[in-house]
Design an enzyme around this catalytic site. Sequence first.
Site, mmCIF file in Angstrom:
data_model
loop_
_atom_site.group_PDB
_atom_site.id
_atom_site.type_symbol
_atom_site.label_atom_id
_atom_site.label_comp_id
_atom_site.label_asym_id
_atom_site.label_seq_id
_atom_site.Cartn_x
_atom_site.Cartn_y
_atom_site.Cartn_z
ATOM 1 N N LEU A 358 0.824 -1.210 0.000
ATOM 2 C CA LEU A 358 0.000 0.000 0.000
ATOM 3 C C LEU A 358 0.860 1.263 0.000
ATOM 4 O O LEU A 358 1.941 1.278 0.576
ATOM 5 C CB LEU A 358 -0.900 0.024 1.240
ATOM 6 N N CYS A 359 0.314 2.323 -0.602
ATOM 7 C CA CYS A 359 1.016 3.596 -0.639
ATOM 8 C C CYS A 359 0.803 4.373 0.643
ATOM 9 O O CYS A 359 0.185 5.444 0.640
ATOM 10 C CB CYS A 359 0.532 4.420 -1.831
ATOM 11 N N THR A 360 1.272 3.823 1.746
ATOM 12 C CA THR A 360 1.259 4.545 3.017
ATOM 13 C C THR A 360 2.391 4.001 3.888
ATOM 14 O O THR A 360 2.600 2.780 3.923
ATOM 15 C CB THR A 360 -0.085 4.422 3.771
ATOM 16 N N LEU A 398 -7.352 1.000 -0.990
ATOM 17 C CA LEU A 398 -6.552 1.032 -2.219
ATOM 18 C C LEU A 398 -6.965 -0.011 -3.256
ATOM 19 O O LEU A 398 -6.173 -0.444 -4.091
ATOM 20 C CB LEU A 398 -5.057 0.891 -1.880
#
Length: 408
Positions: A358-360, A398
């Site tokens: 995930l982009c976090t 996402l």
Amino acid sequence: MKATGPIPSGYEIVDGELAIGGMKTSALVAQAGDTPLFVYSTGHLRQRVADLRAAMPERLAIHYAMKANPYSPLLSLMNELVDGFDVASGGELELALNAGVDAARISFAGPGKRDRELQRAISLGVTLNCESEGEAARALAIGAQLGITPCIAIRVNPSFDLKGSGMKMGGGAKQFGVDAERVPALAQHLIAAGADWRGFHIYAGSQALSADAIIAMQAQTLALVGELTDAIGAAPPHVNLGGGFGIPYFPGDEPVDIQAVGAALSEAFDVLPDILAETEFCIELGRYLVGEAGVYLTRIVDRKISHGEVFLITDGGLHHQLAASGNFGTVIRRNYPVAIATRYEAEPEEVASIVGCLCTPLDKLSDSAHLPRADVGDLVAIFCAGAYGASASPANFLGQGPAKEMLV
Ligand SMILES: *Cc1c(COP(=O)(O)O)cnc(C)c1O
């Protein structure tokens, strides 16, 4: 380097790989068709319940709090192993029924039960653990409308909590239960109104590892049951003593000494007042029964170095294992037990962080762990994934979608 939690006992090694139920993790993934995958072990679940029963007094029934893991095949297995199911929503009630659980063995707790959930539960003969006077009044009215006597226990908000627990659910102002001092009046009202008054549900907290804390809580709970019984002037048919048995997730955590808890509870049962001679007692456990029986398997899709640190990037993440990322009710992030499943016997030789896709930056499954050298294609195992994993994580975040699950 940061330590990782203790790997639960009961897992095997086949050809140098982590194996569950005699099958290598790579074979399990092949059978499931893809990663990420939650695998739950039948052998582990059976052993856990058997050990617990051996340690606890015979008089104590064991209930499964299914919010820990509502996977249908696992529910069907637990239905063979435990004496009752505790559900906390209308949705969980349907899942339990679909898994074959007899409605007479189900109790339904949780604040904010809607009228249609009460209707469904009452019409099936499920025991409601009522969380307020208002809910009790609605249950009585719905019972009258349906022409069915509602089975109602009162969830008590005790004045004490479970010391050292990860989540306190009693003591002081709470959205759960009826404050202890108002319980006698409500019980008398329910009895007078013709309800089938089932007794008490007293839940003081979760995830305690100290036997002494659990023993103290159970002693306080039994003392409170004695006081409430005297004040009401009638014995509760059933008392749910709560649960709160934790599992070791983090470095230094030790398992609950269930022998000590069982011995203390036996002694406490031996000296109960006569009026409680016919009362049935149970505990309700979630993570203790299922947590260590589950492993989350995810595949490494990239290996990269940033400022000298190794990152193993997987196809899983916090969208399936929110708790392992440290974002589910924990204050300080610590590492769950983890391993490179496909190099299970290899010696650790590097420090690496296992992250999700995930982009976090929150999506970290293990921070700076000492691991064997792993590469693209290897499988990572995150242990203690049997409770509060798949169903307690934001799977749609996402656009990722749910993980696969299997019981072996
Ligand atoms: C969450 C909950 C449980 C289960 O807690 P565990 O820590 O998984 O054992 C049991 N009873 C009630 C009322 C709960 O809210």
